[in-house]
Design a protein around this motif. Sequence first.
Motif, PDB file in Angstrom:
ATOM      1  N   UNK A  68       0.808  -1.214   0.000  1.00  0.00           N
ATOM      2  CA  UNK A  68       0.000   0.000   0.000  1.00  0.00           C
ATOM      3  C   UNK A  68       0.836   1.256   0.000  1.00  0.00           C
ATOM      4  N   UNK A  69       2.101   1.159   0.491  1.00  0.00           N
ATOM      5  CA  UNK A  69       2.941   2.356   0.501  1.00  0.00           C
ATOM      6  C   UNK A  69       3.970   2.315  -0.635  1.00  0.00           C
ATOM      7  N   UNK A  70       3.641   1.563  -1.692  1.00  0.00           N
ATOM      8  CA  UNK A  70       4.574   1.493  -2.822  1.00  0.00           C
ATOM      9  C   UNK A  70       4.810   2.885  -3.379  1.00  0.00           C
ATOM     10  N   UNK A  71       6.067   3.239  -3.591  1.00  0.00           N
ATOM     11  CA  UNK A  71       6.360   4.598  -4.045  1.00  0.00           C
ATOM     12  C   UNK A  71       6.047   4.775  -5.516  1.00  0.00           C
ATOM     13  N   UNK A  72       6.010   6.026  -5.945  1.00  0.00           N
ATOM     14  CA  UNK A  72       5.834   6.324  -7.359  1.00  0.00           C
ATOM     15  C   UNK A  72       6.761   7.465  -7.736  1.00  0.00           C
ATOM     16  N   UNK A  73       7.410   7.284  -8.861  1.00  0.00           N
ATOM     17  CA  UNK A  73       8.247   8.343  -9.405  1.00  0.00           C
ATOM     18  C   UNK A  73       7.773   8.663 -10.809  1.00  0.00           C
ATOM     19  N   UNK A  74       6.453   8.899 -10.973  1.00  0.00           N
ATOM     20  CA  UNK A  74       5.900   9.227 -12.276  1.00  0.00           C
ATOM     21  C   UNK A  74       5.759   8.010 -13.171  1.00  0.00           C
ATOM     22  N   UNK A  75       5.865   6.799 -12.665  1.00  0.00           N
ATOM     23  CA  UNK A  75       5.746   5.581 -13.443  1.00  0.00           C
ATOM     24  C   UNK A  75       6.115   4.388 -12.589  1.00  0.00           C
ATOM     25  N   UNK A  76       5.766   3.202 -13.062  1.00  0.00           N
ATOM     26  CA  UNK A  76       6.060   1.999 -12.304  1.00  0.00           C
ATOM     27  C   UNK A  76       7.510   1.574 -12.546  1.00  0.00           C
ATOM     28  N   UNK A  77       8.284   1.306 -11.485  1.00  0.00           N
ATOM     29  CA  UNK A  77       9.649   0.792 -11.684  1.00  0.00           C
ATOM     30  C   UNK A  77       9.628  -0.549 -12.418  1.00  0.00           C
ATOM     31  N   UNK A  78      10.706  -0.841 -13.109  1.00  0.00           N
ATOM     32  CA  UNK A  78      10.837  -2.075 -13.866  1.00  0.00           C
ATOM     33  C   UNK A  78      10.862  -3.250 -12.892  1.00  0.00           C
ATOM     34  N   UNK A  79       9.908  -4.165 -13.048  1.00  0.00           N
ATOM     35  CA  UNK A  79       9.802  -5.323 -12.166  1.00  0.00           C
ATOM     36  C   UNK A  79      10.253  -6.582 -12.909  1.00  0.00           C
ATOM     37  N   UNK A  80      10.921  -7.503 -12.197  1.00  0.00           N
ATOM     38  CA  UNK A  80      11.412  -8.739 -12.795  1.00  0.00           C
ATOM     39  C   UNK A  80      11.739  -9.708 -11.671  1.00  0.00           C
ATOM     40  N   UNK A  81      11.899 -10.971 -12.026  1.00  0.00           N
ATOM     41  CA  UNK A  81      12.318 -11.969 -11.053  1.00  0.00           C
ATOM     42  C   UNK A  81      13.817 -11.797 -10.773  1.00  0.00           C
TER      43      UNK A  81
END
Length: 805
Positions: free
Chosen positions: A330-343
């Motif tokens: 719920x407290x995931x940050x935002x910097x104007x877009x979603x950070x690149x997620x990967x395994x």
Amino acid sequence: MTHITKGANAPVPTTPLRVAVGRNRVPGAPSVEAAALLLDAAGSVRGDADIVFHGQVSHPSGAVRHVGTGEGGGQLAEWLELDLPRIEQAVQRVLIAGSCDDGVFGQVPGLFAQVVAPGGGVVAHYDVTDASSETAFVLGEFYRRDGAWRFRAVGQGYDSGLAGLATDFGVVVAEPAAAAPGAPAVAPGAGHPAPGTPPVMPGAGPAVAPGAGPMVPGAAAPVSGPVPLTGVGKTGAVPAGGTASAPSAPAVAEPALPGTAVPAFAPPASTPAPVPAAPAPGPAGTVPTVAAPSPAAVPAVAAPTAAGAVPPVTVPSPAAEPDVTVPADADAPSWGGEPFEFEPLTFTGKNGKTIVVDLPFPPDSGPVILEAKVQEFHFLHVQIPGREDDVFCTDLPDYYGRALLVPPRKGGPVKLKVRHSGKWELTVLPLSAARRLGAGTIEGSGRDVFLHTGPASELKVRATDRHNGWFQLNYHAGDTLDELRRPAEELVHAWNGRRVKETVRIPEGPLLLVIDKSRHQWELTVEPEKNRAASKRRTAGVYEGKGDKKITLVSPRPGRPSLVRYEFQDAGHGYGVEARSVDEFGDETDWLNTYAHGVRGTGLTFGSGAAARDVRIKYSGQWSLQLLPEEQAPLITGPVEGKGTTVLRYQGPPTLMTVRRTSRKKEGRLTVHAWNHPYGKSAIIADVSDRHRPALGPVWVDPGGTCFVLVGCPESTKWRLEPTAFTEAPLLGARTQGTAYGVVRHTGPDTEVSFVSTGGIQHLYQLDENLFPRRKVTATSGPLHISEGILHVRAIGDWVIEKRT
């Protein structure tokens, strides 16, 4: 979901959107009413119809509507609907505001604004964490930028209520009419117009009768100029002599799309779609029927009830209630877009080796985390070939450490060169794997990466190293992922330090904290700010600190300029002590420095109407900035004298002005500029430099704006400004001469001239009818062609203009 903080912004799709102004559902908590204000390029409503709220539920264009309330998951919200493609081009901004009649916003639990896409996904979410005594609040705004729309979290409150908020945006608040003799007292808020009744301008005729139907698009053009606002009806308020009125659109559960995260409260109507044409007004007392979308697409809307009755708000039954997906973080940050997620991707090896991190990093990707583990030897060196900076080049005291890895701007795979004397293991992790830095203490050793998403806090740093090694703690902050790529801001730096014991202030999140250099055993403790007075002063427009800092100034009146009173305590006069403006790309430009503007004075900010501005302070000592209303700038009505850097207002026509130093000493440079809002640019009037010789210059005035005169000089420099008639400027003759800055009039036909000066810098400008420099005459070599009008000379030393025969 994109969480944004106060002052931050995020792009939004140019589609129909829903906006929730919500709070936690707590018994006894004040209610919040939502409103939308459609603003033109000047930052004002154009007329009465540009205010959409509970009592006027639709804009004539149909592009903005108030669609009622929704609740669920322990939350309650009022919903607005914005059809962005249909908003008129003349509307440049749409403010999302709230009012609180039965309390203050500091008593509202969990206040937030949330932007929802047609599919139910959350586009932007802003939690208000600093409300106090305000009774009206601008939560956010949609604004145009480069042909697209963006949403900014504003977070500006008004203790003066809805009237104070409305006045700032061109609305004239009508005084309530006196009660007739013998009339019963009416409770506050009970005399507001019934829902569906638009605010009435004095003398504008009768209001539309309740139940007569929404305003027909195109029926009346918005009235230009300031408009009165007679009040905003409260949801469920009981009008005198009647029962409570319900929102115009009953709540309807919106089915969740498979796999889509939806807000924890049900929107009150179907997925945003183009608003159907409003029906013709029916007889007084009837409620028009609005055609609902087909039953296959949207659940049926409850049938309208008779006038005066309260239609029930449809709440989904437990069996039919859509699944509510709460984001895992719920407290995931935002910097104007979603950070690149990967395994996570792990590599192992021994001694020196080059590896390829074969991940599809997008262009301009934000940083990721590189986690290192070694077995026998402490020292590890990891670098991206071709770069000067290293990812790791340090000892790992416990054979473990974490660092930021910044992928190439072009994106794609990343090559890493590893050097070590034994076995090693490297794991590439997404940014979401950073350790959370919350209230309490974290212990560790060596290098590490932390994520702070809470409010501004105090951070106690304790570290020890028997080898007297370096310790450095930095932070990365910004509104975009690209800004996280920039060099970090330093918080703590200890060189050859056996023991570190410091307490520093960390800004409001989201931000990354990185221990960049360390063989120390350390502990970090986050505590609330003890200096509450300083926090309140920042809320009041006062920013204070010590040392180099990057801060965000938030406009107390978005759309209007502000004065800024500054001071660099005990500083000397030089270019090294300064405040620099930082744009959205991280590029810095000059703003204030103690050489040209003194260690204290008054400047201007938000000259182009921005809601926030990033500033980098470069000074090791104490400094302060205080935002003040533009009305505090003295008005020029004749000759004016002063001392130091100052801002003045000028409301007359374009004119000439004589600038004169009145100090006996020649301490520092004296310059004067004209700045026009909302044009957002300045034009120099005169530069007296360090001389006593007066200079004559033009005061540029934009007919559609507000003109400010900015005097720049050290704090001890005294000066005099005097508006001067055009006849005081010399006429262009066969040979016209002067010194430094000056003005020359040319009243004859087009001619060619030559222009020379004894100094190394010489410029000649032709001015337009508003005295703005429309053409640089000296931009070409050879004979200079001039036409009839005013010429502005900017030179160092003596100059001569000669007509060519």
